[in-house]
Scaffold this motif. Structure first.
Motif, PDB file in Angstrom:
ATOM      1  N   MET A  30      -5.863  50.833  86.638  1.00  0.00           N
ATOM      2  CA  MET A  30      -5.446  50.157  87.852  1.00  0.00           C
ATOM      3  C   MET A  30      -4.783  48.848  87.455  1.00  0.00           C
ATOM      4  O   MET A  30      -5.362  48.077  86.700  1.00  0.00           O
ATOM      5  CB  MET A  30      -6.669  49.909  88.738  1.00  0.00           C
ATOM      6  N   PRO A  31      -3.594  48.581  87.979  1.00  0.00           N
ATOM      7  CA  PRO A  31      -2.977  47.285  87.691  1.00  0.00           C
ATOM      8  C   PRO A  31      -3.848  46.161  88.236  1.00  0.00           C
ATOM      9  O   PRO A  31      -4.500  46.312  89.251  1.00  0.00           O
ATOM     10  CB  PRO A  31      -1.640  47.355  88.434  1.00  0.00           C
ATOM     11  N   ASP A  32      -3.840  45.039  87.548  1.00  0.00           N
ATOM     12  CA  ASP A  32      -4.651  43.903  87.988  1.00  0.00           C
ATOM     13  C   ASP A  32      -4.241  43.421  89.374  1.00  0.00           C
ATOM     14  O   ASP A  32      -5.026  42.811  90.080  1.00  0.00           O
ATOM     15  CB  ASP A  32      -4.516  42.749  86.996  1.00  0.00           C
ATOM     16  N   SER A  33      -3.016  43.682  89.784  1.00  0.00           N
ATOM     17  CA  SER A  33      -2.508  43.126  91.024  1.00  0.00           C
ATOM     18  C   SER A  33      -2.854  43.957  92.262  1.00  0.00           C
ATOM     19  O   SER A  33      -2.560  43.545  93.366  1.00  0.00           O
ATOM     20  CB  SER A  33      -0.989  42.970  90.931  1.00  0.00           C
ATOM     21  N   ILE A  34      -3.497  45.114  92.112  1.00  0.00           N
ATOM     22  CA  ILE A  34      -3.840  45.925  93.281  1.00  0.00           C
ATOM     23  C   ILE A  34      -5.056  45.319  93.979  1.00  0.00           C
ATOM     24  O   ILE A  34      -6.080  45.065  93.357  1.00  0.00           O
ATOM     25  CB  ILE A  34      -4.152  47.392  92.883  1.00  0.00           C
ATOM     26  N   ARG A  35      -4.890  45.084  95.253  1.00  0.00           N
ATOM     27  CA  ARG A  35      -5.977  44.585  96.084  1.00  0.00           C
ATOM     28  C   ARG A  35      -6.166  45.589  97.211  1.00  0.00           C
ATOM     29  O   ARG A  35      -5.206  46.157  97.713  1.00  0.00           O
ATOM     30  CB  ARG A  35      -5.629  43.196  96.630  1.00  0.00           C
ATOM     31  N   VAL A  36      -7.425  45.805  97.615  1.00  0.00           N
ATOM     32  CA  VAL A  36      -7.736  46.810  98.630  1.00  0.00           C
ATOM     33  C   VAL A  36      -8.369  46.118  99.828  1.00  0.00           C
ATOM     34  O   VAL A  36      -9.259  45.278  99.682  1.00  0.00           O
ATOM     35  CB  VAL A  36      -8.672  47.908  98.069  1.00  0.00           C
ATOM     36  N   PHE A  37      -7.899  46.522 101.013  1.00  0.00           N
ATOM     37  CA  PHE A  37      -8.329  45.916 102.270  1.00  0.00           C
ATOM     38  C   PHE A  37      -8.781  46.992 103.240  1.00  0.00           C
ATOM     39  O   PHE A  37      -8.334  48.132 103.169  1.00  0.00           O
ATOM     40  CB  PHE A  37      -7.165  45.146 102.916  1.00  0.00           C
ATOM     41  N   ILE A  38      -9.643  46.573 104.193  1.00  0.00           N
ATOM     42  CA  ILE A  38      -9.990  47.426 105.326  1.00  0.00           C
ATOM     43  C   ILE A  38      -9.516  46.705 106.567  1.00  0.00           C
ATOM     44  O   ILE A  38      -9.853  45.540 106.812  1.00  0.00           O
ATOM     45  CB  ILE A  38     -11.510  47.690 105.404  1.00  0.00           C
ATOM     46  N   LEU A  39      -8.705  47.403 107.340  1.00  0.00           N
ATOM     47  CA  LEU A  39      -8.191  46.863 108.592  1.00  0.00           C
ATOM     48  C   LEU A  39      -8.275  47.969 109.632  1.00  0.00           C
ATOM     49  O   LEU A  39      -7.715  49.056 109.438  1.00  0.00           O
ATOM     50  CB  LEU A  39      -6.735  46.407 108.427  1.00  0.00           C
ATOM     51  N   ASN A  40      -9.023  47.702 110.706  1.00  0.00           N
ATOM     52  CA  ASN A  40      -9.201  48.698 111.774  1.00  0.00           C
ATOM     53  C   ASN A  40      -9.710  50.021 111.219  1.00  0.00           C
ATOM     54  O   ASN A  40      -9.216  51.092 111.555  1.00  0.00           O
ATOM     55  CB  ASN A  40      -7.899  48.908 112.551  1.00  0.00           C
ATOM     56  N   ASN A  41     -10.709  49.944 110.349  1.00  0.00           N
ATOM     57  CA  ASN A  41     -11.322  51.114 109.721  1.00  0.00           C
ATOM     58  C   ASN A  41     -10.339  51.973 108.932  1.00  0.00           C
ATOM     59  O   ASN A  41     -10.522  53.176 108.787  1.00  0.00           O
ATOM     60  CB  ASN A  41     -12.075  51.973 110.748  1.00  0.00           C
ATOM     61  N   ARG A  42      -9.300  51.337 108.435  1.00  0.00           N
ATOM     62  CA  ARG A  42      -8.327  52.024 107.579  1.00  0.00           C
ATOM     63  C   ARG A  42      -8.244  51.272 106.265  1.00  0.00           C
ATOM     64  O   ARG A  42      -8.281  50.043 106.236  1.00  0.00           O
ATOM     65  CB  ARG A  42      -6.949  52.064 108.234  1.00  0.00           C
ATOM     66  N   GLU A  52     -16.425  46.314  94.271  1.00  0.00           N
ATOM     67  CA  GLU A  52     -16.381  47.421  95.229  1.00  0.00           C
ATOM     68  C   GLU A  52     -15.212  48.349  94.917  1.00  0.00           C
ATOM     69  O   GLU A  52     -15.360  49.572  94.940  1.00  0.00           O
ATOM     70  CB  GLU A  52     -16.208  46.894  96.668  1.00  0.00           C
ATOM     71  N   VAL A  53     -14.066  47.753  94.626  1.00  0.00           N
ATOM     72  CA  VAL A  53     -12.880  48.546  94.316  1.00  0.00           C
ATOM     73  C   VAL A  53     -13.145  49.418  93.098  1.00  0.00           C
ATOM     74  O   VAL A  53     -12.874  50.619  93.090  1.00  0.00           O
ATOM     75  CB  VAL A  53     -11.652  47.635  94.090  1.00  0.00           C
ATOM     76  N   ALA A  54     -13.730  48.824  92.058  1.00  0.00           N
ATOM     77  CA  ALA A  54     -14.013  49.581  90.843  1.00  0.00           C
ATOM     78  C   ALA A  54     -15.013  50.703  91.110  1.00  0.00           C
ATOM     79  O   ALA A  54     -14.849  51.823  90.613  1.00  0.00           O
ATOM     80  CB  ALA A  54     -14.533  48.644  89.753  1.00  0.00           C
ATOM     81  N   ALA A  55     -16.055  50.420  91.911  1.00  0.00           N
ATOM     82  CA  ALA A  55     -17.083  51.416  92.182  1.00  0.00           C
ATOM     83  C   ALA A  55     -16.551  52.572  93.033  1.00  0.00           C
ATOM     84  O   ALA A  55     -16.907  53.729  92.811  1.00  0.00           O
ATOM     85  CB  ALA A  55     -18.274  50.756  92.876  1.00  0.00           C
ATOM     86  N   ILE A  56     -15.689  52.271  93.976  1.00  0.00           N
ATOM     87  CA  ILE A  56     -15.210  53.307  94.898  1.00  0.00           C
ATOM     88  C   ILE A  56     -14.016  54.066  94.334  1.00  0.00           C
ATOM     89  O   ILE A  56     -13.950  55.297  94.396  1.00  0.00           O
ATOM     90  CB  ILE A  56     -14.835  52.682  96.265  1.00  0.00           C
ATOM     91  N   PHE A  57     -13.068  53.334  93.764  1.00  0.00           N
ATOM     92  CA  PHE A  57     -11.790  53.943  93.387  1.00  0.00           C
ATOM     93  C   PHE A  57     -11.580  54.090  91.879  1.00  0.00           C
ATOM     94  O   PHE A  57     -10.658  54.788  91.460  1.00  0.00           O
ATOM     95  CB  PHE A  57     -10.629  53.116  93.963  1.00  0.00           C
ATOM     96  N   GLY A  58     -12.400  53.408  91.093  1.00  0.00           N
ATOM     97  CA  GLY A  58     -12.176  53.451  89.650  1.00  0.00           C
ATOM     98  C   GLY A  58     -10.788  52.922  89.332  1.00  0.00           C
ATOM     99  O   GLY A  58     -10.394  51.869  89.821  1.00  0.00           O
ATOM    100  N   ASP A  59     -10.059  53.667  88.544  1.00  0.00           N
ATOM    101  CA  ASP A  59      -8.707  53.257  88.160  1.00  0.00           C
ATOM    102  C   ASP A  59      -7.640  53.747  89.135  1.00  0.00           C
ATOM    103  O   ASP A  59      -6.454  53.640  88.850  1.00  0.00           O
ATOM    104  CB  ASP A  59      -8.372  53.796  86.758  1.00  0.00           C
ATOM    105  N   LEU A  60      -8.062  54.281  90.275  1.00  0.00           N
ATOM    106  CA  LEU A  60      -7.107  54.885  91.207  1.00  0.00           C
ATOM    107  C   LEU A  60      -6.904  54.088  92.485  1.00  0.00           C
ATOM    108  O   LEU A  60      -6.422  54.617  93.480  1.00  0.00           O
ATOM    109  CB  LEU A  60      -7.563  56.317  91.552  1.00  0.00           C
ATOM    110  N   ALA A  61      -7.227  52.809  92.468  1.00  0.00           N
ATOM    111  CA  ALA A  61      -7.083  52.001  93.680  1.00  0.00           C
ATOM    112  C   ALA A  61      -5.649  51.987  94.186  1.00  0.00           C
ATOM    113  O   ALA A  61      -5.409  51.897  95.392  1.00  0.00           O
ATOM    114  CB  ALA A  61      -7.571  50.579  93.440  1.00  0.00           C
TER     115      ALA A  61
END
Length: 156
Positions: free
Chosen positions: A1-13, A38-47
């Motif tokens: 996963m690139p260091d620059s990927i950030r994951v968000f939840i907005l309106n349950n999406r 959380e990102v690492a636990a849920i998505f691993g390297d596929l965020a």
């Protein structure tokens, strides 16, 4: 996963972002950013692949990610085409320039009345290399296993 990927939840999406501008907009619109753990636990390297199409946020906030299937293994024809393309690349980028330089050196040596034994040996080595490249598709495990011939030593 690139260091620059950030994951968000907005309106349950689930939405991922790879730039600060989009991340800022998501936060301004009330998105919750997932912590790196959380990102690492849920998505691993596929965020970078996470999104509404393959990630579900249930009513209690837990996240289920369904990674895309692995790409199919290449077919025998695809493997053979890849190996032949590599062989052709080696002929064009290694053999052709080397043999052309050796032939120029040979002509210059002959014109100067100089000894050509070393140049002749190099030409023979490069011609043997080219012949070995031509025989790559005849190897017993081709295209699953390819043994590339050694590149001749650079000389003259």
């Amino acid at each position: 996963m690139p260091d620059s990927i950030r994951v968000f939840i907005l309106n349950n999406r689930v939405i991922n972002s790879d730039n600060a501008e989009d991340a800022a907009i998501l936060l301004q619109n009330g998105a919750r950013e997932l912590a790196a753990e959380e990102v690492a636990a849920i998505f691993g390297d596929l965020a970078n692949l996470a999104g509404p199409h393959n990630t579900v946020v249930n009513e209690y906030g837990s996240i289920t990610f369904t990674p895309p299937p692995a790409p199919p293994a290449p077919t025998e024809e695809e493997l053979a085409a890849t190996a032949r393309a590599e062989r052709d690349r080696r002929m064009k980028e290694l053999y052709d320039p080397a043999i052309m330089q050796l032939l120029r050196n040979h002509r210059a040596a002959v014109a100067a009345g100089a000894e050509t034994t070393a140049i002749d040996a190099s030409i023979e080595a490069w011609d043997a290399y080219a012949h070995a490249l031509e025989l790559v598709p005849d190897q017993p495990d081709f295209p699953h296993s390819v043994i590339w011939p050694d590149i001749p030593a650079q000389s003259n």
